[in-house]
Design a protein around this motif. Structure first.
Motif, mmCIF file in Angstrom:
data_model
loop_
_atom_site.group_PDB
_atom_site.id
_atom_site.type_symbol
_atom_site.label_atom_id
_atom_site.label_comp_id
_atom_site.label_asym_id
_atom_site.label_seq_id
_atom_site.Cartn_x
_atom_site.Cartn_y
_atom_site.Cartn_z
ATOM 1 N N GLN A 235 74.120 141.339 1.628
ATOM 2 C CA GLN A 235 72.697 141.631 1.841
ATOM 3 C C GLN A 235 72.106 140.593 2.807
ATOM 4 O O GLN A 235 71.549 139.572 2.403
ATOM 5 C CB GLN A 235 71.951 141.614 0.499
ATOM 6 N N THR A 236 72.238 140.868 4.092
ATOM 7 C CA THR A 236 71.782 139.924 5.108
ATOM 8 C C THR A 236 70.284 139.679 5.030
ATOM 9 O O THR A 236 69.817 138.544 5.247
ATOM 10 C CB THR A 236 72.138 140.459 6.508
ATOM 11 N N ASP A 237 69.513 140.723 4.723
ATOM 12 C CA ASP A 237 68.069 140.564 4.684
ATOM 13 C C ASP A 237 67.635 139.614 3.569
ATOM 14 O O ASP A 237 66.705 138.815 3.749
ATOM 15 C CB ASP A 237 67.382 141.931 4.531
ATOM 16 N N VAL A 238 68.311 139.649 2.416
ATOM 17 C CA VAL A 238 67.983 138.733 1.316
ATOM 18 C C VAL A 238 68.342 137.296 1.697
ATOM 19 O O VAL A 238 67.611 136.350 1.381
ATOM 20 C CB VAL A 238 68.706 139.159 0.023
ATOM 21 N N ILE A 239 69.466 137.134 2.378
ATOM 22 C CA ILE A 239 69.854 135.793 2.841
ATOM 23 C C ILE A 239 68.801 135.246 3.796
ATOM 24 O O ILE A 239 68.414 134.067 3.715
ATOM 25 C CB ILE A 239 71.240 135.843 3.520
ATOM 26 N N LEU A 240 68.313 136.093 4.685
ATOM 27 C CA LEU A 240 67.282 135.652 5.625
ATOM 28 C C LEU A 240 65.973 135.317 4.906
ATOM 29 O O LEU A 240 65.254 134.393 5.310
ATOM 30 C CB LEU A 240 67.038 136.727 6.683
ATOM 31 N N VAL A 241 65.652 136.037 3.854
ATOM 32 C CA VAL A 241 64.466 135.708 3.050
ATOM 33 C C VAL A 241 64.599 134.286 2.514
ATOM 34 O O VAL A 241 63.658 133.481 2.571
ATOM 35 C CB VAL A 241 64.281 136.713 1.903
ATOM 36 N N GLY A 242 65.787 133.945 1.996
ATOM 37 C CA GLY A 242 66.016 132.604 1.486
ATOM 38 C C GLY A 242 65.919 131.548 2.566
ATOM 39 O O GLY A 242 65.310 130.481 2.368
ATOM 40 N N ILE A 243 66.497 131.828 3.741
ATOM 41 C CA ILE A 243 66.443 130.865 4.843
ATOM 42 C C ILE A 243 65.005 130.642 5.288
ATOM 43 O O ILE A 243 64.567 129.501 5.507
ATOM 44 C CB ILE A 243 67.305 131.358 6.016
ATOM 45 N N VAL A 244 64.250 131.732 5.429
ATOM 46 C CA VAL A 244 62.851 131.613 5.836
ATOM 47 C C VAL A 244 62.057 130.829 4.795
ATOM 48 O O VAL A 244 61.209 129.979 5.137
ATOM 49 C CB VAL A 244 62.239 133.011 6.064
ATOM 50 N N LEU A 245 62.329 131.084 3.516
ATOM 51 C CA LEU A 245 61.630 130.358 2.453
ATOM 52 C C LEU A 245 61.928 128.866 2.520
ATOM 53 O O LEU A 245 61.021 128.026 2.431
ATOM 54 C CB LEU A 245 62.028 130.907 1.091
ATOM 55 N N TYR A 246 63.201 128.502 2.657
ATOM 56 C CA TYR A 246 63.560 127.087 2.786
ATOM 57 C C TYR A 246 62.839 126.457 3.976
ATOM 58 O O TYR A 246 62.314 125.344 3.884
ATOM 59 C CB TYR A 246 65.073 126.937 2.969
ATOM 60 N N GLY A 247 62.844 127.174 5.107
ATOM 61 C CA GLY A 247 62.183 126.638 6.296
ATOM 62 C C GLY A 247 60.689 126.448 6.104
ATOM 63 O O GLY A 247 60.129 125.416 6.476
ATOM 64 N N LEU A 248 60.025 127.439 5.505
ATOM 65 C CA LEU A 248 58.575 127.339 5.295
ATOM 66 C C LEU A 248 58.232 126.256 4.287
ATOM 67 O O LEU A 248 57.244 125.513 4.466
ATOM 68 C CB LEU A 248 58.031 128.691 4.826
ATOM 69 N N LEU A 249 59.036 126.140 3.235
ATOM 70 C CA LEU A 249 58.777 125.093 2.245
ATOM 71 C C LEU A 249 58.922 123.708 2.871
ATOM 72 O O LEU A 249 58.107 122.809 2.617
ATOM 73 C CB LEU A 249 59.734 125.254 1.058
ATOM 74 N N GLY A 250 59.954 123.527 3.686
ATOM 75 C CA GLY A 250 60.116 122.251 4.375
ATOM 76 C C GLY A 250 58.997 121.977 5.367
ATOM 77 O O GLY A 250 58.481 120.860 5.455
#
Length: 273
Positions: A235-250
């Motif tokens: 599920q590439t889209d879910v992985i990207l959701v996680g990456i975007v979340l990590y980036g925004l949180l940082g």
């Protein structure tokens, strides 16, 4: 009679470059990420980015809404934020105390600085097997990993801030016979504050980096667990959701520390001021 030309010292040439570029842009920290988002959107819309390898941003938004609607994203996000908060709560005081002990005593520096530099050189993944043997695979191990990652930048930059305190302030404190506690309160802590806040900027982003490592190993909750599960099912889209979340949180964690830094150090004239 020819009029004498004025001496060169009386004419002030206009500066070609200004050391003060002007007032900071409102929400300037968002401009770069928005540019990346525009490039991502353009590449996906024009077909330059293959959706099999990188989902378009509108699919990521749709997936985020679905994950929030069924409650999965909220639970994983809260678990990750709690781990980072606890890691910071333990790591920041430890880093400050180590920096004070090292910065105010030659014996302290001889005993503390070397081990901290060794920890700085050891990758987080190299510590994981040992921490799992000592602490198991529960929350204690994950929080310890984050706290150990936070200690290093807080220690290094606070220690540098202590070493950078103007010796005139130390001499003034000695001349008025300040006690040890008053010296720390009136000279050491204000002098180390710029270094500490710089260390905090590195610490909050480092906390999210170490969280990724901790959550990808034997986790049952958290953003990293969600991404690892999505990898299993492609599920590439879910992985990207996680990456975007990590980036925004940082990104927003760093922005929060910068705001505190701007308020606490408002007396300094800097290039960005």
């Amino acid at each position: 009679m020819l009029l004498a030309t004025p001496p060169a010292t009386l004419t002030r040439p206009r500066a070609r470059h200004s050391l003060r570029p002007g007032r900071p842009l409102p929400l300037g920290f968002l401009y770069g990420p928005l540019l990346l988002l525009a490039a991502w959107t353009t590449g996906s819309a024009t077909g330059l980015l293959d959706p099999r390898f990188l989902s378009p941003p509108w699919n990521v938004v749709t997936t985020t809404v679905d994950l929030v609607a069924d409650g999965r994203l909220t639970g994983h996000l809260l678990a990750s934020v709690q781990r980072v908060a606890l890691g910071l709560a333990f790591g920041i005081p430890a880093g400050v105390l180590l920096a004070l002990a090292s910065g105010l005593s030659r014996w302290g520096e001889a005993l503390i600085d070397g081990p901290v530099q060794i920890k700085r050189a050891v990758p987080a993944l190299a510590l994981m097997p040992l921490l799992i043997l000592w602490l198991g695979i529960g929350e204690g191990m994950k929080i310890t990993v984050i706290a150990l990652g936070v200690v290093v930048p807080v220690y290094i930059h606070t220690h540098n801030g202590l070493r950078g305190i103007d010796s005139r302030y130390v001499e003034l404190a000695e001349s008025v016979k300040l006690g040890r506690a008053a010296f720390v309160r009136a000279v050491v802590l204000p002098g180390a504050l710029p270094g500490f806040l710089l260390g905090m900027r590195f610490a909050v982003t480092t906390a999210w980096l170490f969280l990724v490592v901790a959550e990808l190993i034997n986790s049952t909750s958290g953003i990293g667990y969600m991404m690892d599960l999505a990898r299993t099912y492609g599920q590439t889209d879910v992985i990207l959701v996680g990456i975007v979340l990590y980036g925004l949180l940082g990104l927003f964690s760093d922005a929060a520390v910068r705001l505190v830094e701007k308020r606490a150090l408002s007396w300094r004239r800097t290039l960005a001021g």
